[in-house]
Write an enzyme that holds these catalytic residues in place. Sequence first.
Site, PDB file in Angstrom:
ATOM      1  CE1 TYR A  51      -0.114 -11.820  -3.166  1.00 52.58           C
ATOM      2  CE2 TYR A  51       2.135 -12.596  -2.846  1.00 52.58           C
ATOM      3  CZ  TYR A  51       1.172 -11.614  -2.682  1.00 52.58           C
ATOM      4  OH  TYR A  51       1.495 -10.440  -2.049  1.00 52.58           O
ATOM      5  CB  ALA A  52       4.774 -16.609  -6.929  1.00 54.81           C
TER       6      ALA A  52
HETATM    7  N1  LIG Z   1       1.672  -8.137   3.618  1.00 53.32           N
HETATM    8  C1  LIG Z   1       2.717  -8.597   2.957  1.00 53.32           C
HETATM    9  O1  LIG Z   1       3.591  -9.285   3.512  1.00 53.32           O
HETATM   10  C2  LIG Z   1       2.885  -8.297   1.503  1.00 53.32           C
HETATM   11  C3  LIG Z   1       4.080  -8.683   0.889  1.00 53.32           C
HETATM   12  C4  LIG Z   1       4.262  -8.409  -0.458  1.00 53.32           C
HETATM   13  C5  LIG Z   1       3.270  -7.782  -1.173  1.00 53.32           C
HETATM   14  N2  LIG Z   1       2.105  -7.432  -0.569  1.00 53.32           N
HETATM   15  C6  LIG Z   1       1.091  -6.779  -1.382  1.00 53.32           C
HETATM   16  O2  LIG Z   1       0.756  -5.549  -0.818  1.00 53.32           O
HETATM   17  C7  LIG Z   1      -0.588  -5.205  -1.174  1.00 53.32           C
HETATM   18  C8  LIG Z   1      -1.369  -4.863   0.096  1.00 53.32           C
HETATM   19  O3  LIG Z   1      -1.385  -6.035   0.915  1.00 53.32           O
HETATM   20  P1  LIG Z   1      -1.735  -5.988   2.467  1.00 53.32           P
HETATM   21  O4  LIG Z   1      -0.770  -6.875   3.137  1.00 53.32           O
HETATM   22  O5  LIG Z   1      -1.910  -4.605   2.918  1.00 53.32           O
HETATM   23  O6  LIG Z   1      -3.127  -6.765   2.421  1.00 53.32           O
HETATM   24  P2  LIG Z   1      -4.534  -6.491   3.150  1.00 53.32           P
HETATM   25  O7  LIG Z   1      -5.284  -7.752   2.982  1.00 53.32           O
HETATM   26  O8  LIG Z   1      -4.312  -5.945   4.506  1.00 53.32           O
HETATM   27  O9  LIG Z   1      -5.193  -5.339   2.239  1.00 53.32           O
HETATM   28  C9  LIG Z   1      -5.612  -5.569   0.947  1.00 53.32           C
HETATM   29  C10 LIG Z   1      -6.768  -4.621   0.642  1.00 53.32           C
HETATM   30  O10 LIG Z   1      -7.145  -4.829  -0.734  1.00 53.32           O
HETATM   31  C11 LIG Z   1      -8.567  -4.797  -0.802  1.00 53.32           C
HETATM   32  N3  LIG Z   1      -9.036  -5.545  -1.974  1.00 53.32           N
HETATM   33  C12 LIG Z   1      -9.048  -6.882  -2.150  1.00 53.32           C
HETATM   34  N4  LIG Z   1      -9.595  -7.188  -3.335  1.00 53.32           N
HETATM   35  C13 LIG Z   1      -9.942  -6.014  -3.935  1.00 53.32           C
HETATM   36  C14 LIG Z   1     -10.556  -5.668  -5.168  1.00 53.32           C
HETATM   37  N5  LIG Z   1     -10.945  -6.617  -6.033  1.00 53.32           N
HETATM   38  N6  LIG Z   1     -10.740  -4.368  -5.467  1.00 53.32           N
HETATM   39  C15 LIG Z   1     -10.362  -3.397  -4.584  1.00 53.32           C
HETATM   40  N7  LIG Z   1      -9.804  -3.661  -3.386  1.00 53.32           N
HETATM   41  C16 LIG Z   1      -9.577  -4.963  -3.062  1.00 53.32           C
HETATM   42  C17 LIG Z   1      -9.018  -5.446   0.495  1.00 53.32           C
HETATM   43  O11 LIG Z   1     -10.371  -5.127   0.796  1.00 53.32           O
HETATM   44  C18 LIG Z   1      -8.010  -4.876   1.492  1.00 53.32           C
HETATM   45  O12 LIG Z   1      -8.480  -3.660   2.043  1.00 53.32           O
HETATM   46  C19 LIG Z   1      -1.138  -6.418  -1.911  1.00 53.32           C
HETATM   47  O13 LIG Z   1      -1.029  -6.211  -3.299  1.00 53.32           O
HETATM   48  C20 LIG Z   1      -0.214  -7.533  -1.476  1.00 53.32           C
HETATM   49  O14 LIG Z   1      -0.170  -8.565  -2.419  1.00 53.32           O
HETATM   50  C21 LIG Z   1       1.883  -7.675   0.759  1.00 53.32           C
END
Ligand SMILES: NC(=O)c1ccc[n+]([C@@H]2O[C@H](COP(=O)([O-])OP(=O)(O)OC[C@H]3O[C@@H](n4cnc5c(N)ncnc54)[C@H](O)[C@@H]3O)[C@@H](O)[C@H]2O)c1
Length: 250
Positions: A157-158
Amino acid sequence: MSLSGKTAFITGAGSGIGRAACQILSRDGANIIAADINVKNAQETLQLIEKPDKTNMAVSLNVSESTSVKTALKQVLETYNQPPSIIVNCAGITRDNFLLKLSEENFQEVMDVNLKGTFLVTQTFCNAIVEHKVTKGSVVNIASVVGKNGNIGQANYAASKAGVEVLTKTAAKELGREGIRVNAILPGFITTPMTELVPDKLKEMFANKIPLSRFGTPEEIAEVISFLASDKSSYITGASIDVNGGLIST
Ligand SMILES: NC(=O)c1ccc[n+]([C@@H]2O[C@H](COP(=O)([O-])OP(=O)(O)OC[C@H]3O[C@@H](n4cnc5c(N)ncnc54)[C@H](O)[C@@H]3O)[C@@H](O)[C@H]2O)c1
């Protein structure tokens, strides 16, 4: 409203940060295209934001497959006749494990969605923006604080998020002349279904390292997405914006 007359294509729109981005960008006047691999959840997002004066749509999309990305663009063009000027790459996954135990499959899966997916969506939609001569394009990519210094259990992931950050900077250099700005947001720990997977003990440990002493909300990321999508940030491109409550390193 800062996004009136604009249309935003948001991936990962069925949950967490992507869903909040749909709600906040709609509040700020944009038409919303909610794209997710789980189209039912994307449709649910639209129920939360439906405004009679807006043209919103949900699209089924797997960001890691180029055919799926191209099909999504085709559907969007059929509805709007032109590509959206705002692209938000929010789709992301984790497959955490210690490096010595991490399977090749879990490494690849995370790279395919987080990094390759951001590349495919950016390339496909920005080509359309250039072809259709859409002005003032803005791409917002969601990277992560862990892409800067790494995080135990998240080698895949990182690395994917470090890739998203430098892909963003490269895209900004190449696309500036096309009038397209490309920026990244580096969230810290945000309360979403993704972080629900983190054990409580670890959550407490991370919260203790955050100067604001709490996890962020999806809306706190979405407000910055809306700013970067709007003309209010017209001289910002290639930037990585920390939104992490002051957390310097995990
Ligand atoms: N939550 C955190 O603490 C955090 C921190 C840093 C970065 N992020 C990043 O923010 C973004 C959103 O994360 P989140 O926390 O809302 O996660 P989440 O799991 O709530 O939402 C992610 C969404 O992406 C969709 N998804 C997954 N694979 C997919 C694909 N192949 N094609 C299309 N859609 C797909 C899922 O169905 C889901 O609706 C991500 O990129 C995550 O890495 C999150």
